[in-house]
Design an enzyme around this catalytic site. Structure first.
Site, PDB file in Angstrom:
ATOM      1  N   LYS A  60      15.808  -6.459  14.819  1.00 38.30           N
ATOM      2  CA  LYS A  60      15.062  -7.370  13.939  1.00 38.30           C
ATOM      3  C   LYS A  60      14.272  -6.569  12.899  1.00 38.30           C
ATOM      4  O   LYS A  60      14.095  -5.358  13.050  1.00 38.30           O
ATOM      5  CB  LYS A  60      14.114  -8.227  14.783  1.00 38.30           C
ATOM      6  CG  LYS A  60      13.041  -7.428  15.523  1.00 38.30           C
ATOM      7  CD  LYS A  60      12.307  -8.285  16.534  1.00 38.30           C
ATOM      8  CE  LYS A  60      11.299  -7.454  17.301  1.00 38.30           C
ATOM      9  NZ  LYS A  60      10.755  -8.200  18.460  1.00 38.30           N
ATOM     10  N   ARG A 159       3.447 -17.158  23.786  1.00 41.41           N
ATOM     11  CA  ARG A 159       4.108 -17.222  22.477  1.00 41.41           C
ATOM     12  C   ARG A 159       5.230 -18.246  22.637  1.00 41.41           C
ATOM     13  O   ARG A 159       5.013 -19.288  23.234  1.00 41.41           O
ATOM     14  CB  ARG A 159       4.568 -15.806  22.062  1.00 41.41           C
ATOM     15  CG  ARG A 159       4.806 -15.644  20.589  1.00 41.41           C
ATOM     16  CD  ARG A 159       5.054 -14.193  20.168  1.00 41.41           C
ATOM     17  NE  ARG A 159       6.278 -13.621  20.727  1.00 41.41           N
ATOM     18  CZ  ARG A 159       6.753 -12.424  20.428  1.00 41.41           C
ATOM     19  NH1 ARG A 159       6.120 -11.647  19.570  1.00 41.41           N
ATOM     20  NH2 ARG A 159       7.864 -11.979  20.976  1.00 41.41           N
ATOM     21  N   TYR A 288      -8.656   7.942  -7.565  1.00 45.60           N
ATOM     22  CA  TYR A 288      -9.560   6.812  -7.764  1.00 45.60           C
ATOM     23  C   TYR A 288     -10.800   6.926  -6.873  1.00 45.60           C
ATOM     24  O   TYR A 288     -10.694   7.223  -5.680  1.00 45.60           O
ATOM     25  CB  TYR A 288      -8.849   5.508  -7.396  1.00 45.60           C
ATOM     26  CG  TYR A 288      -7.725   5.124  -8.312  1.00 45.60           C
ATOM     27  CD1 TYR A 288      -7.928   4.923  -9.673  1.00 45.60           C
ATOM     28  CD2 TYR A 288      -6.439   4.944  -7.803  1.00 45.60           C
ATOM     29  CE1 TYR A 288      -6.883   4.548 -10.508  1.00 45.60           C
ATOM     30  CE2 TYR A 288      -5.383   4.575  -8.632  1.00 45.60           C
ATOM     31  CZ  TYR A 288      -5.616   4.382  -9.986  1.00 45.60           C
ATOM     32  OH  TYR A 288      -4.588   4.021 -10.801  1.00 45.60           O
ATOM     33  N   MET A 336      -0.981   3.742  -5.711  1.00 42.35           N
ATOM     34  CA  MET A 336       0.176   2.871  -5.508  1.00 42.35           C
ATOM     35  C   MET A 336       1.485   3.656  -5.423  1.00 42.35           C
ATOM     36  O   MET A 336       2.323   3.394  -4.565  1.00 42.35           O
ATOM     37  CB  MET A 336       0.246   1.843  -6.648  1.00 42.35           C
ATOM     38  CG  MET A 336       1.230   0.725  -6.378  1.00 42.35           C
ATOM     39  SD  MET A 336       1.350  -0.441  -7.739  1.00 42.35           S
ATOM     40  CE  MET A 336      -0.181  -1.349  -7.577  1.00 42.35           C
TER      41      MET A 336
END
Ligand SMILES: *Cc1c(COP(=O)(O)O)cnc(C)c1O
Length: 396
Positions: A60, A159, A288, A336
C-alpha cells in the site's frame, strides 16, 4: 514536433529507463531502490515462515514510497504469494501493470461503482460490517457474478471491522448472502511492536475465541490471518495460514528488540547532488531565519533537495548526511528545494558530488529510524513521506 516537446518526450522516456548511471547523471535528488535487498528480505521472511504459511506482501501507499509495481513484481518473483494494498486505485495500478496474483484491499470500499470496479479488476475487498456486505451482495447479484471477500474483525484496534463480540453473527450473515464467497477472516494488532505482550495477547485471545466459536457453529474459514511485520517476527502462533508483512519487506524492523530475529537489509536510499560549494565568512547566518550562524569561515555545500521532496523541515540543524564517506551536519533551515551542509572538514568536495541522506557508505549509515527517532515518529511515516518529485531508481 517543436524542440521542447521532443526534449520533454525524450526526458520522460528516460525517466522510465532503469539504468542507474544514465538516470543519476540527470538528477538533483533521487531515491535508489535496491532490488537485491528487497529480494533478500522477501526470501528471508519466506524461509522464516512454516512451509505452508503464505506471505502477503503489503504494498500500500506505493509500497511505502518504494514504488508499488516494482516492489510487487520483485516480491512475487522471490516467494511472496499475494499482495495487499489500501485503496481501489492502488489495486488497479497493479492489475494494469500485468500483476495477476490475489490482491486484498485493506481499506473499505462502499460505492456501487467502486464495487463494480473491484469485480472487473478481480480485486478482493475487505468487508467490515453487515451493511457493506449487503451493498456488495446486491451489486454482485446485479452483475450475476460472485466475489471473494475478506471479513475484518476488530479485536482491539478500534479501527475497521466488526467488533469481536458480534463477529459470529456477522460471519454467519455474510455466509448466507448470495454471490459473496468468504476468502478469509482477519484482524489487526494495535501493539505488536511493543515488548509488553499483554494487549497483543488479549487481542489474539479474542480472535481465537471467535474462530473457535465459528468452528463450533460449523464454519471453518478457508484462510485466517492476523500478523503484521511485528507479530510475524515476534510470535509464530499469530501466523495462521498467512501473514501480512509491510515494513519488514523494506528492510526495517518494527522495533529494536526484533533485530535479532532475522537479518533484513534496508531497500531505500535517499541521495542528492551538491549544487554549489562556497565559503561563508564568520558571523553570517545560513538560510531562512538565520537559525545557524557561522562561528568561523565555513565551507558550505548547497544540496538540491528540500522539504518539497519529503525531508521534514523539523530536521533542520539536526539532519546528517554522508559525503565522500564522511558524516557531515546539515546547517540552517531546510528550504523547499535546497539545504546546506557544513563540509568544512572535507578537503575535496565538488559540485556534482553525491550526498547520501538515508543509506550506507563506508560502514557509515543513516536510517529512516534515525529520522523517526529525531522526530518522535515512526519509520513507516518517514518512508511514506517521500514525494514523487524524487524519481525512484532501481538498482541491483
Ligand atoms: C499496513 C498493514 C499491515 C502491514 O503492517 P506492517 O507493520 O508494515 O507490517 C498489515 N495489516 C494491515 C491491516 C495493515 O493496514
Amino acid at each position: 514536433m517543436v524542440g521542447w516537446q521532443q526534449q520533454s518526450k525524450a526526458y520522460s522516456a528516460e525517466k522510465q529507463f532503469n539504468s542507474l548511471s544514465l538516470l543519476v547523471s540527470r538528477q538533483r535528488a533521487w531515491i535508489e531502490i535496491n532490488l537485491s535487498a528487497l529480494a533478500h528480505n522477501v526470501r528471508t521472511l519466506k524461509d522464516f515462515l512454516a512451509p505452508q504459511t503464505r506471505l502477503m506482501a503489503v504494498v500500500k501507499a506505493d509500497a511505502y514510497g518504494h514504488g508499488a509495481v516494482t516492489v510487487a513484481k520483485t516480491a512475487l518473483a522471490n516467494g511472496a504469494d499475494c499482495l495487499a494494498i489500501a485503496t481501489l486505485s492502488e489495486g488497479v495500478e497493479l492489475r494494469q501493470a500485468g500483476i495477476t496474483s490475489p490482491i486484498l484491499i485493506l481499506g473499505a470500499v462502499n460505492a456501487p461503482e467502486d464495487i463494480k470496479a473491484i469485480a472487473a479488476w478481480e480485486l478482493e475487498p475487505t468487508i467490515c460490517n453487515p451493511e457493506q456486505a449487503l451493498a456488495f451482495a446486491s451489486t454482485m447479484t446485479g452483475l450475476g457474478k460472485s466475489l471473494l471477500v475478506h471479513l475484518k474483525l476488530d479485536t482491539g484496534m478500534s479501527r475497521l471491522g466488526t467488533n469481536w463480540q458480534e463477529a459470529t453473527p456477522f460471519v454467519q450473515f455474510v455466509q448466507k448472502l448470495p454471490n459473496l464467497e468468504i476468502a478469509s477472516i482477519y484482524s489487526h494488532f494495535a501493539t505488536a511492536e511493543e515488548s509488553d505482550r499483554r494487549i497483543m495477547n488479549l487481542q489474539h485471545q479474542r480472535f481465537r475465541q471467535v474462530i473457535e466459536q465459528l468452528k463450533v457453529e460449523g464454519f471453518v474459514s478457508p484462510s485466517i490471518h492476523l500478523a503484521n511485520s511485528a507479530a510475524t517476527l515476534s510470535d509464530r502462533t499469530t501466523h495462521y495460514d498467512r501473514v501480512r508483512v509491510g515494513l519488514a519487506l523494506y528492510g526495517l524492523y518494527p522495533a529494536d528488540h526484533l533485530q535479532q530475529v532475522i537479518e533484513l537489509k534496508p531497500v531505500l536510499q535517499l541521495k542528492a547532488k551538491i549544487a554549489q560549494v562556497k565559503t561563508i565568512p564568520a558571523g553570517e547566518g545560513v538560510s531562512y531565519g538565520r537559525k545557524f550562524i557561522t562561528q568561523k569561515d565555513t565551507k558550505v555545500a548547497v544540496v538540491g533537495i528540500g522539504y518539497a521532496d519529503g525531508i521534514p523541515r523539523n530536521l533542520s540543524n539536526r539532519l546528517r548526511a554522508i559525503v565522500s564517506g564522511q558524516l557531515v551536519s546539515q546547517i540552517g533551515s531546510i528550504t523547499m528545494d535546497q539545504l546546506m551542509l557544513n563540509v568544512d572538514h572535507l578537503t575535496d568536495v565538488q559540485p556534482g558530488d553525491t550526498v547520501t541522506l538515508i543509506g550506507q557508505q563506508n560502514k557509515l549509515s543513516i536510517t529512516a529510524d534515525d529520522w523517526a527517532n529525531a522526530l518522535d515518529t515512526i519509520s513507516w511515516e518517514i518512508l511514506c513521506g517521500f514525494k514523487h518529485r524524487l524519481p525512484r531508481i532501481n538498482v541491483n
